[in-house]
Scaffold this motif. Structure first.
Motif, PDB file in Angstrom:
ATOM      1  N   THR A 122       0.832  -1.202   0.000  1.00  0.00           N
ATOM      2  CA  THR A 122       0.000   0.000   0.000  1.00  0.00           C
ATOM      3  C   THR A 122       0.871   1.258   0.000  1.00  0.00           C
ATOM      4  O   THR A 122       0.622   2.205  -0.743  1.00  0.00           O
ATOM      5  CB  THR A 122      -0.914   0.005   1.241  1.00  0.00           C
ATOM      6  OG1 THR A 122      -1.620  -1.237   1.275  1.00  0.00           O
ATOM      7  CG2 THR A 122      -1.887   1.140   1.204  1.00  0.00           C
ATOM      8  N   GLU A 289      -6.364   5.595   4.069  1.00  0.00           N
ATOM      9  CA  GLU A 289      -6.364   4.569   3.037  1.00  0.00           C
ATOM     10  C   GLU A 289      -6.377   5.139   1.627  1.00  0.00           C
ATOM     11  O   GLU A 289      -6.283   4.406   0.656  1.00  0.00           O
ATOM     12  CB  GLU A 289      -7.555   3.638   3.247  1.00  0.00           C
ATOM     13  CG  GLU A 289      -7.396   2.809   4.508  1.00  0.00           C
ATOM     14  CD  GLU A 289      -8.648   2.009   4.849  1.00  0.00           C
ATOM     15  OE1 GLU A 289      -8.986   1.124   4.061  1.00  0.00           O
ATOM     16  OE2 GLU A 289      -9.261   2.291   5.885  1.00  0.00           O
TER      17      GLU A 289
ATOM     18  N   GLN B 110      -6.257  -4.020   9.612  1.00  0.00           N
ATOM     19  CA  GLN B 110      -5.486  -4.308   8.400  1.00  0.00           C
ATOM     20  C   GLN B 110      -4.141  -4.917   8.763  1.00  0.00           C
ATOM     21  O   GLN B 110      -3.493  -4.480   9.711  1.00  0.00           O
ATOM     22  CB  GLN B 110      -5.216  -3.032   7.599  1.00  0.00           C
ATOM     23  CG  GLN B 110      -6.421  -2.490   6.881  1.00  0.00           C
ATOM     24  CD  GLN B 110      -6.846  -1.184   7.474  1.00  0.00           C
ATOM     25  OE1 GLN B 110      -6.601  -0.919   8.648  1.00  0.00           O
ATOM     26  NE2 GLN B 110      -7.497  -0.365   6.678  1.00  0.00           N
ATOM     27  N   ARG B 141      -9.476  -4.184  -0.141  1.00  0.00           N
ATOM     28  CA  ARG B 141      -8.042  -4.249  -0.405  1.00  0.00           C
ATOM     29  C   ARG B 141      -7.813  -4.852  -1.785  1.00  0.00           C
ATOM     30  O   ARG B 141      -8.366  -5.895  -2.105  1.00  0.00           O
ATOM     31  CB  ARG B 141      -7.331  -5.106   0.638  1.00  0.00           C
ATOM     32  CG  ARG B 141      -5.826  -5.146   0.431  1.00  0.00           C
ATOM     33  CD  ARG B 141      -5.109  -5.650   1.649  1.00  0.00           C
ATOM     34  NE  ARG B 141      -5.528  -6.989   2.023  1.00  0.00           N
ATOM     35  CZ  ARG B 141      -4.847  -8.085   1.728  1.00  0.00           C
ATOM     36  NH1 ARG B 141      -3.722  -8.004   1.054  1.00  0.00           N
ATOM     37  NH2 ARG B 141      -5.284  -9.255   2.093  1.00  0.00           N
TER      38      ARG B 141
END
Lengths: 309, 448
Positions: A122, A289, B110, B141
């Motif tokens: 990420t 996020e 997460q 995700r």
């Protein structure tokens, strides 16, 4: 890296950190307002606040000692001074080294390492976006060939910011992926190559050796590139993060830390001990996020956001 | 290492107590300071530590210790007992619904390892003759669904998914219907990692919960979590209600104090622990062992059990006979190596031995590849050479080295080690005789 306007950056940071900040600055505020003088009870309560922020016992003691010295120097026992002094101490402890990620010198290569589940892939997705926005030519290397789905995950991130991904299949030799990626980066005149690696627990010797092999490939095949090795740490991690930083530091020669998941209630206090004992700067922090939720780190602004104005 | 330093310190403090015939309140307080430190450095939540220390101090200052002949040991015993009590006593098993399918719902932050754990749980259920279905409800995700599919195919377990454009609630519902249609008796629902403070996502979990009525909601917690573990557990438990906890990444060098915190806040049992990235590296949780680990006392029980479950008893008896008659050969050695490999990596095994966490192990690097070389060398020997290593002369050594792709030095080293092993065997035999007389594995407190 610092082209953003300070106001928007600060707001964004504050917003992202709001949960992290809330418990912390509220508790400090109510502590400061709840006492008339600085006595032992006050320091005991402050100790508790720091420890519950994962600052760790040793570092907490060190902070309290420095705090007491500073208080003595000021010849005061007004609790309100503590907040200012604490801010200074924390900002000081976090102001280490060069916090820029070297992209001015191209070509450059960024290797991203860390234990499982801290958010490496990420972070890379967000990093790519961060650089592309600045008009840099980026290439990604899917070096995590171990975890199921990791390659696809990186590819999704690549697509989001229109960045190509060099990939092999699952189970392939990660060093070979990096090798190919380096040659692709050269052929395509890429500015920055960002390499993903598989998550590995730092106490697994063989996996750490594998990392060494990847670094060797980079050194040999891409000597002209400036190198950045980022350790990704999860803010929810406790005292073990220090151990992670130490071992990864030994094996990988970490040049910077990315602290992720600061949008939760975890304070990531262990970062103080890490920066202090290892002298490695925090370079970026993850506060959410979304693509934009990776921010350059600034010790003073971070401390201000953490402790309130 | 920092943790080892602490457990050494703790042991030293308690060692000092051991020498004393009588304990003063000051002695106990000093020891408790070290315990407190050990627990804090193990990431046990501050409040939990405080309560714990108060309880132990009360008991330790009470008459039971003062009158004991070995007050130091008694204090450790109390610490260990209280720690175990806090951790919950006994092993907690999975429950099954009276009417299939039994639905398990995995939740967590997460990166805590939910998807990997789904696979491990499915594997364990299969071992119990169940037919699980994995349901991919992490639509957020990137590539989470692919990950679950890969995990599923590795363990031969069907995975139900509807892509990432359908709401997780509907996927969960459809997954259960699918299980019913195919006659699958257990369903494991993988959900997206989320922050405990994200109301929207927490509500989604609630919706899934009311739609599928899971038998158990299992909270997956990273063993490395710090002080925040309390908040996470509290929030998940308050908002959706959990039935059990799975602790992951315990194969790292973390003390795993989060286990205590989570247990203290939720009062729900920890059911399993994850010990590695492979599907098999998953075990039931034993409170006593975790207590020892948090205090740095090793995990002797796990080791003994591991050895028992992986070593073929018949073979072991035969081996014993051979050893007694000094007929231990390279074939036996090879056999042993293979059995040991079933127990896990060398470093994993060593970690479980009390005291090994400390300075003894600091300078020893155990390389599992070493074992691969040894295997290759033995396999390059002829039958006669394996039975009677004495005949291995210079030219045979050279042949073996070439055959196994190693060097003559390595072959020599192994031959020497083998001789030593033979000698050691004899000593072990004597030890075992002693044990049979009733001194069964006594959990030793290192340093005491």
């Amino acid at each position: 890296m610092n082209e953003q306007q300070p106001t928007s950056f600060f707001n964004k940071l504050k917003q992202g950190l709001s949960k992290t900040t809330k418990g912390f600055s509220d508790r400090i505020d109510s502590l400061v307002n709840g006492y008339d003088i600085l006595d032992d009870d006050f320091y005991d309560e402050l100790e508790e606040i720091l420890i519950t922020a994962d600052v760790g016992f040793d570092m907490t003691m060190e902070l309290l000692d420095s705090l007491k010295t500073k208080v003595r120097e000021r010849k005061t026992d007004d609790p309100h001074i503590v907040k200012t002094l604490l801010k200074e101490l924390i900002a000081d402890a976090l102001s280490v080294g060069d916090r820029n990620i070297y992209i001015e010198e191209t070509p450059s290569v960024i290797l991203v390492v860390g234990v499982n589940g801290v958010g490496k892939t990420t972070t890379i997705g967000k990093l790519a976006h961060h650089f592309v926005k600045r008009g840099t030519k980026v290439l990604l290397a899917a070096g995590d060939t171990f975890r199921a789905g990791a390659i696809d995950q990186l590819e999704v991130w690549g697509n989001r910011s229109n960045v190509p991904v060099i990939r092999h299949q699952e189970g392939a030799d990660p060093a070979a992926v990096i090798y190919d990626a380096i040659h692709a980066a050269k052929a395509r005149n890429t500015d920055i190559l960002i390499c993903d690696t598989a998550g590995r627990l730092h106490n697994k010797k063989n996996l750490m050796n594998e990392l060494g092999k990847i670094f060797k490939v980079v050194d040999r095949e891409y000597p002209e590139a400036s190198k950045e090795i980022l350790l990704v740490l999860d803010a929810t991690t406790g005292q073990n993060a220090l151990q992670q930083a130490k071992v990864f530091g030994e094996v990988a020669g970490i040049t910077g830390i990315v602290l992720t998941k600061l949008d939760g209630t975890a304070k990531g206090g262990i970062i103080l001990a890490i920066v202090k004992s290892m002298g490695i700067p925090v370079k970026m922090i993850g506060v959410g996020e979304q693509m934009d939720d990776l921010q350059p780190f600034n010790a003073i602004e971070f401390t201000n956001a953490l402790l309130g104005d | 290492m920092i943790f080892e330093g602490l457990s050494e310190k703790l042991q030293n403090t308690l060692q000092k107590l051991k020498g004393k015939g009588k304990l003063t309140e000051k002695d106990v307080k000093e020891a408790m300071r070290e315990v407190k430190l050990a627990l804090l450095e193990a990431d046990v939540n501050f409040k939990v530590v405080k309560d714990f220390i108060n309880r132990v101090t009360d008991r330790a200052i009470g008459s039971e210790v003062m009158e004991s002949l070995t007050p130091g040991q008694h204090v450790i015993k109390i610490v260990n007992e209280e720690l175990t009590a806090l951790m919950g006593s006994g092993q907690s098993k999975l429950t099954f619904a009276s009417k299939p399918p039994t639905v398990y719902m995995m939740v967590g932050l997460q990166g805590s390892g939910k998807t990997t754990t789904c696979g491990k749980l499915a594997k364990i259920l299969k071992k119990q003759q169940k037919n699980p279905l994995l349901v991919a409800c992490d639509v957020y995700r990137p590539a989470a669904i692919e990950q679950l599919q890969t995990v599923g195919s590795k363990i031969d377990t069907p995975v139900f998914s509807m892509g990432d454009a359908v709401s997780p609630v509907n996927i969960a519902k459809a997954g259960i219907e699918q299980a019913l249609r195919q006659g699958l008796d257990t369903v494991i629902i993988d959900t997206a990692g989320r922050l405990h403070i994200d109301d929207t996502l927490m509500n989604e979990l609630l919706e899934i919960k009311s739609a599928v009525k899971p038998q158990e909601i299992l909270l997956v917690v990273d063993a490395m979590t710090g002080q925040d573990a309390v908040n996470v557990a509290e929030q998940f438990h308050e908002k959706i209600g959990i039935d059990g906890v799975i602790l992951t990444k315990l194969d790292g060098d973390t003390r795993g104090g989060a286990a205590l915190s989570v247990r203290a806040v939720t009062q729900k049992p920890i059911k399993f622990v994850g010990l590695g990235e492979k599907v098999d590296e998953f075990e039931p949780f034993y409170p006593e062992r975790m207590a020892s680990r948090i205090l740095g006392m090793g995990d002797m029980l796990s080791l003994i059990e591991k050895a028992q479950s992986n070593i073929d008893m018949n073979k072991a008896q035969e081996l014993e006979k051979r050893m007694r008659t000094q007929q231990f050969t390279f074939d036996d050695f090879l056999d042993q190596l293979q059995q040991m490999k079933n127990m896990g990596s060398m470093s994993q095994i060593l970690q479980m031995i009390p005291g090994m966490g400390g300075k003894q192990l600091k300078n020893i690097d155990v390389d599992d590849r070493e074992l691969v070389y040894i295997e290759a060398i033995i396999q390059s020997m002829t039958k006669a050479e394996r039975i009677n290593p004495g005949i291995i002369n210079g030219s045979r050594r050279k042949r073996i080295a070439i055959g196994s792709g190693t060097s003559i030095q390595q072959v020599n080293k192994l031959l020497k080690q083998f001789e030593q092993t033979r000698k050691m065997m004899k000593q072990f035999m004597d030890m075992e005789k002693g044990m049979k007389k009733g001194n069964k594995f006594k959990l030793p407190f290192p340093g005491m």
